[in-house]
Write a protein that holds these residues in place. Structure first.
Motif, PDB file in Angstrom:
ATOM      1  N   SER A  85       0.839  -1.194   0.000  1.00 34.33           N
ATOM      2  CA  SER A  85       0.000   0.000   0.000  1.00 34.33           C
ATOM      3  C   SER A  85       0.874   1.244   0.000  1.00 34.33           C
ATOM      4  CB  SER A  85      -0.932  -0.006   1.217  1.00 34.33           C
ATOM      5  OG  SER A  85      -1.947   0.968   1.084  1.00 34.33           O
ATOM      6  N   LEU A  86       0.213   2.395   0.005  1.00 26.96           N
ATOM      7  CA  LEU A  86       0.930   3.675   0.018  1.00 26.96           C
ATOM      8  C   LEU A  86       0.228   4.636   0.966  1.00 26.96           C
ATOM      9  CD1 LEU A  86       0.490   2.890  -3.400  1.00 26.96           C
ATOM     10  CD2 LEU A  86       2.653   4.143  -3.264  1.00 26.96           C
ATOM     11  N   MET A  87       1.008   5.511   1.583  1.00 27.25           N
ATOM     12  CA  MET A  87       0.462   6.645   2.323  1.00 27.25           C
ATOM     13  C   MET A  87       0.692   7.888   1.472  1.00 27.25           C
ATOM     14  SD  MET A  87       1.616   6.131   6.316  1.00 27.25           S
ATOM     15  CE  MET A  87       3.390   6.028   6.013  1.00 27.25           C
ATOM     16  N   ASP A  96       5.079   7.530   1.796  1.00 25.01           N
ATOM     17  CA  ASP A  96       5.900   6.316   1.807  1.00 25.01           C
ATOM     18  C   ASP A  96       5.094   5.179   1.202  1.00 25.01           C
ATOM     19  OD1 ASP A  96       8.152   4.798   2.249  1.00 25.01           O
ATOM     20  OD2 ASP A  96       7.989   4.742   4.432  1.00 25.01           O
ATOM     21  N   ASP A  97       5.797   4.155   0.722  1.00 24.60           N
ATOM     22  CA  ASP A  97       5.123   2.906   0.383  1.00 24.60           C
ATOM     23  C   ASP A  97       5.448   1.904   1.480  1.00 24.60           C
ATOM     24  OD1 ASP A  97       7.807   2.696  -0.497  1.00 24.60           O
ATOM     25  OD2 ASP A  97       7.278   1.305  -2.108  1.00 24.60           O
ATOM     26  N   LEU A  98       4.572   0.953   1.687  1.00 27.09           N
ATOM     27  CA  LEU A  98       4.681   0.112   2.873  1.00 27.09           C
ATOM     28  C   LEU A  98       3.933  -1.196   2.687  1.00 27.09           C
ATOM     29  CD1 LEU A  98       2.149   1.320   5.575  1.00 27.09           C
ATOM     30  CD2 LEU A  98       2.183   2.295   3.297  1.00 27.09           C
ATOM     31  N   LEU A  99       4.155  -2.111   3.629  1.00 27.66           N
ATOM     32  CA  LEU A  99       3.367  -3.334   3.738  1.00 27.66           C
ATOM     33  C   LEU A  99       2.507  -3.236   4.989  1.00 27.66           C
ATOM     34  CD1 LEU A  99       5.914  -6.196   2.881  1.00 27.66           C
ATOM     35  CD2 LEU A  99       4.087  -5.306   1.438  1.00 27.66           C
ATOM     36  N   GLN A 242      12.992   7.594  -5.651  1.00 25.40           N
ATOM     37  CA  GLN A 242      13.288   7.520  -7.082  1.00 25.40           C
ATOM     38  C   GLN A 242      11.995   7.400  -7.894  1.00 25.40           C
ATOM     39  OE1 GLN A 242      17.543   5.402  -6.175  1.00 25.40           O
ATOM     40  NE2 GLN A 242      16.728   5.055  -8.201  1.00 25.40           N
ATOM     41  N   GLU A 243      11.303   6.269  -7.784  1.00 24.03           N
ATOM     42  CA  GLU A 243      10.029   6.128  -8.501  1.00 24.03           C
ATOM     43  C   GLU A 243       8.849   6.717  -7.722  1.00 24.03           C
ATOM     44  OE1 GLU A 243      12.880   4.234 -10.431  1.00 24.03           O
ATOM     45  OE2 GLU A 243      12.297   3.316  -8.523  1.00 24.03           O
ATOM     46  N   LEU A 244       9.047   6.944  -6.438  1.00 25.33           N
ATOM     47  CA  LEU A 244       8.013   7.512  -5.585  1.00 25.33           C
ATOM     48  C   LEU A 244       8.601   8.636  -4.747  1.00 25.33           C
ATOM     49  CD1 LEU A 244       6.440   4.185  -4.248  1.00 25.33           C
ATOM     50  CD2 LEU A 244       5.359   5.769  -5.866  1.00 25.33           C
TER      51      LEU A 244
END
Length: 363
Positions: A85-87, A96-99, A242-244
């Motif tokens: 998922s992402l916040m 951030d991206d996260l699990l 970089q990508e996010l």
């Protein structure tokens, strides 16, 4: 003072070359990036990812809190299941991206990027509503990633847990791995099958040595950040920064699958929904060099003399030996086969847009 993981004392035993990675003293390679990359693609590799952050979320309002905080639909999770998922910020940019792991009803664990731990905690506290407890357990938690086609065989040698039947993005709690209690998750960041093991930091060195010993006959090698980056890149898995970033939305990064607009409101939803309906001004694309040169992060991308974006990640693919990259560019030029130019040390070098991921594991 650079931070160190509990495994720092064993790096030297494997000839690690250590670098400063976001304030952490971590191994960029052991035997060499190419060799470690090949081991993960063909046999197995073992990564120390204990620098990653872990946050426990508990309380009767945990689900409501996480639904508002993240883009994916947490309500779909069963206990023992996790999701990417992402916040996002209100402008759609990514915090951030996260699990997200569902441990039990009203009990979750979030796994976040090491360089974002303090920022993420602040963001979560600022958006806290209802009866929810947040606990940062990063310092007491170590994490090892066992990745590659032989990962299951290796792990099965040191645990009686039913890992053979564990599906992707599922996990088992309180697993006994050679006397060490672990949360074992069938997840990873390499494009290969594998497991991530969460343990108490005091057990990290013992588990590291146990797994390496069990994997010796299967070609298991310690692997560093260099191979981790080339592996995730070939599989088109994004890297935050970089990508996010705070200036790049999930839709621009091609991550719409992990954005569930029908679940209700969440932070950033209005902007993201607008981008889904109307398209994004920019798009992340794959590029392959047609002339000699390697695309590197932040290299400008041109069409007809006009800059249309920049490279986010690029290298020579260790698997295919092609010079490839990801670039965030003006959507008007994002069609497959579009010819463009990457400026490399002052010279514009020809490339074209290609399909991604560059590598996909065979079933």
């Amino acid at each position: 003072m650079l931070k160190r993981t509990p495994l720092f004392p064993v790096y030297a035993e494997h000839g690690a070359r250590v670098i400063d990675f976001g304030g952490w003293e971590l191994p960029v390679q052991f035997a060499g990036i190419q060799k470690e990359h090949d081991a993960v693609r063909q046999q197995a590799g073992l990564f120390d990812v204990s620098h990653m952050g872990e946050v426990r979320v508990s309380g009767v309002d945990s689900l409501f809190f996480l639904q508002n905080l993240t883009t994916n639909d947490v309500s779909k999770l069963e206990a023992g299941q996790c999701q990417y998922s992402l916040m996002c910020y209100p402008n759609g940019g990514v915090v951030d991206d996260l699990l997200v792991y569902k441990l039990a009803d009203d009990s979750y664990m979030l796994v976040i990027n090491a360089s974002n731990i303090d920022k993420d905690m602040t963001w979560m506290q600022q958006n806290l509503t209802g009866t929810v407890d947040l606990t940062n357990v990063s310092d007491e938690t170590a994490m090892l990633a066992l990745q590659g086609p032989h990962a299951e065989q290796i792990l099965a040698k040191v645990t009686d847990a039913p890992i053979h039947s564990l599906k992707t993005f599922r996990f088992l709690q309180d697993v006994n791995v050679s006397g060490i209690q672990a949360l074992v998750s069938r997840t990873g960041y390499t494009g290969e099958d594998g497991f991530e093991l969460y343990i108490n930091q005091h057990d990290a060195i013992k588990l590291w040595k146990t797994l390496l010993n069990a994997g010796q006959e299967h070609g298991l090698l310690p692997a560093g950040l260099g191979a981790r980056d080339t592996l995730r890149f070939e599989a088109r898995l994004p890297l935050y920064g970089q990508e996010l970033s705070k200036d790049i939305t999930p839709m621009e990064a091609g991550l719409s699958f992990f954005v569930k607009l029908d679940k209700g409101d969440f932070i950033g939803r209005e902007v993201i929904a607008g981008q889904k309906a109307n398209g994004t001004p920019r798009k992340l694309v794959g590029i392959e060099m047609l002339e000699r040169g390697i695309p590197r992060p932040h290299y400008p991308v041109f069409v007809d003399g006009k800059q249309i974006g920049e490279v986010t990640t690029g290298t020579q693919s260790p698997t295919y030996k092609t010079n490839v990259g990801l670039a965030l560019i003006d959507s008007a030029y994002s069609a497959l086969g579009t010819e463009l130019y990457i400026e490399i040390r002052g010279t514009q070098v020809k490339a074209n847009i290609v399909a991604t991921p560059f590598y996909k594991r065979k079933p």
